[in-house]
Design a protein around this motif. Structure first.
Motif, PDB file in Angstrom:
ATOM      1  N   ASN A  32       4.806   3.422   0.836  1.00 42.93           N
ATOM      2  CA  ASN A  32       3.997   4.148  -0.148  1.00 42.93           C
ATOM      3  C   ASN A  32       2.733   3.429  -0.592  1.00 42.93           C
ATOM      4  OD1 ASN A  32       5.936   6.425  -0.660  1.00 42.93           O
ATOM      5  ND2 ASN A  32       7.243   4.687  -1.131  1.00 42.93           N
ATOM      6  N   GLU A  64      -0.225   3.279   0.433  1.00 45.97           N
ATOM      7  CA  GLU A  64      -1.497   4.011   0.412  1.00 45.97           C
ATOM      8  C   GLU A  64      -1.724   4.714  -0.923  1.00 45.97           C
ATOM      9  OE1 GLU A  64      -1.772   8.058   2.546  1.00 45.97           O
ATOM     10  OE2 GLU A  64      -0.242   6.984   3.680  1.00 45.97           O
ATOM     11  N   ALA A  65      -0.667   4.915  -1.717  1.00 47.25           N
ATOM     12  CA  ALA A  65      -0.800   5.521  -3.045  1.00 47.25           C
ATOM     13  C   ALA A  65      -1.174   4.494  -4.105  1.00 47.25           C
ATOM     14  CB  ALA A  65       0.506   6.208  -3.450  1.00 47.25           C
ATOM     15  N   TYR A 105      -2.816   0.903  -3.017  1.00 47.90           N
ATOM     16  CA  TYR A 105      -3.953   0.104  -2.560  1.00 47.90           C
ATOM     17  C   TYR A 105      -5.165   0.986  -2.284  1.00 47.90           C
ATOM     18  CZ  TYR A 105      -0.253  -3.289  -1.853  1.00 47.90           C
ATOM     19  OH  TYR A 105       0.814  -4.119  -2.033  1.00 47.90           O
ATOM     20  N   GLY A 106      -6.314   0.600  -2.842  1.00 49.62           N
ATOM     21  CA  GLY A 106      -7.553   1.325  -2.593  1.00 49.62           C
ATOM     22  C   GLY A 106      -7.653   2.658  -3.320  1.00 49.62           C
ATOM     23  N   THR A 107      -6.773   2.892  -4.274  1.00 51.20           N
ATOM     24  CA  THR A 107      -6.834   4.132  -5.044  1.00 51.20           C
ATOM     25  C   THR A 107      -7.450   3.860  -6.411  1.00 51.20           C
ATOM     26  OG1 THR A 107      -4.633   3.872  -6.022  1.00 51.20           O
ATOM     27  CG2 THR A 107      -4.780   5.057  -3.917  1.00 51.20           C
ATOM     28  N   THR A 146      -7.756   8.935  -3.862  1.00 55.93           N
ATOM     29  CA  THR A 146      -8.859   8.416  -3.065  1.00 55.93           C
ATOM     30  C   THR A 146      -9.847   9.571  -2.960  1.00 55.93           C
ATOM     31  OG1 THR A 146      -7.946   9.146  -0.941  1.00 55.93           O
ATOM     32  CG2 THR A 146      -7.309   6.933  -1.700  1.00 55.93           C
ATOM     33  N   TYR A 174      -2.336  11.425  -4.854  1.00 55.89           N
ATOM     34  CA  TYR A 174      -0.965  10.956  -4.725  1.00 55.89           C
ATOM     35  C   TYR A 174      -0.212  11.289  -6.005  1.00 55.89           C
ATOM     36  CZ  TYR A 174      -2.842   8.588  -0.736  1.00 55.89           C
ATOM     37  OH  TYR A 174      -3.464   8.333   0.459  1.00 55.89           O
ATOM     38  N   LEU A 224       5.503  10.834   1.607  1.00 59.19           N
ATOM     39  CA  LEU A 224       5.283   9.585   2.328  1.00 59.19           C
ATOM     40  C   LEU A 224       6.626   9.019   2.773  1.00 59.19           C
ATOM     41  CD1 LEU A 224       2.424   7.801   0.344  1.00 59.19           C
ATOM     42  CD2 LEU A 224       2.278   9.403   2.247  1.00 59.19           C
ATOM     43  N   GLU A 271       6.779  12.108   6.767  1.00 56.37           N
ATOM     44  CA  GLU A 271       5.616  12.970   6.979  1.00 56.37           C
ATOM     45  C   GLU A 271       5.886  14.181   7.853  1.00 56.37           C
ATOM     46  OE1 GLU A 271       4.058   9.079   5.568  1.00 56.37           O
ATOM     47  OE2 GLU A 271       5.567   9.669   7.013  1.00 56.37           O
ATOM     48  N   LYS A 317       1.711  13.151  -0.992  1.00 60.58           N
ATOM     49  CA  LYS A 317       0.276  13.092  -0.722  1.00 60.58           C
ATOM     50  C   LYS A 317      -0.229  14.523  -0.615  1.00 60.58           C
ATOM     51  CE  LYS A 317      -2.934  11.311   2.759  1.00 60.58           C
ATOM     52  NZ  LYS A 317      -2.995  10.523   4.014  1.00 60.58           N
TER      53      LYS A 317
END
Length: 111
Positions: free
Chosen positions: A8, A10-11, A13-15, A36, A41, A69, A72, A102
């Motif tokens: 998970n 991606e929900a 980091y970088g958000t 993002t 998310y 997530l 998928e 997502k």
């Protein structure tokens, strides 16, 4: 925790925070939002008692795609009824860890 972040991350980091930081489901489950430029998310801290997850005052685009997530390939159906979104979950969710959905595209402000 490491495995949860592998699935998970991606929900996280970088958000950034979305225009709305949190809400609850119609059952009172806690929900947090991150985003993002391309995805929203929905971090579900408390799983629903059944296979339907419903959030009031939340709208998505008509052609939105929702994925869980870590799973998928699972078919996830959504139903928008006015300002109420229902996500049909394909199987019971893990009760020990937060689940992350997502949503693409990122919905506009919806309350």
């Amino acid at each position: 925790v490491r495995h949860w972040l592998d699935v998970n991350g991606e929900a996280v980091y970088g958000t950034r925070p979305w225009v709305r930081a949190e809400t609850t489901t119609t059952e009172g489950g806690r929900v947090r939002f991150t985003a993002t430029d391309h995805a929203l998310y929905l971090i579900l801290l408390d799983p629903p008692s059944g296979l339907d997850l419903t959030i009031d005052d939340f709208s998505v685009e008509q052609d939105s795609r929702v994925v869980l997530l870590g799973d998928e390939q699972a078919a996830i159906a959504i139903a928008q009824g006015g300002r109420r979104l229902t996500i049909r979950i394909p199987h019971p969710l893990d009760r020990d860890h937060a689940s992350v959905f997502k949503i693409t595209p990122v919905p506009a402000r919806s309350w």
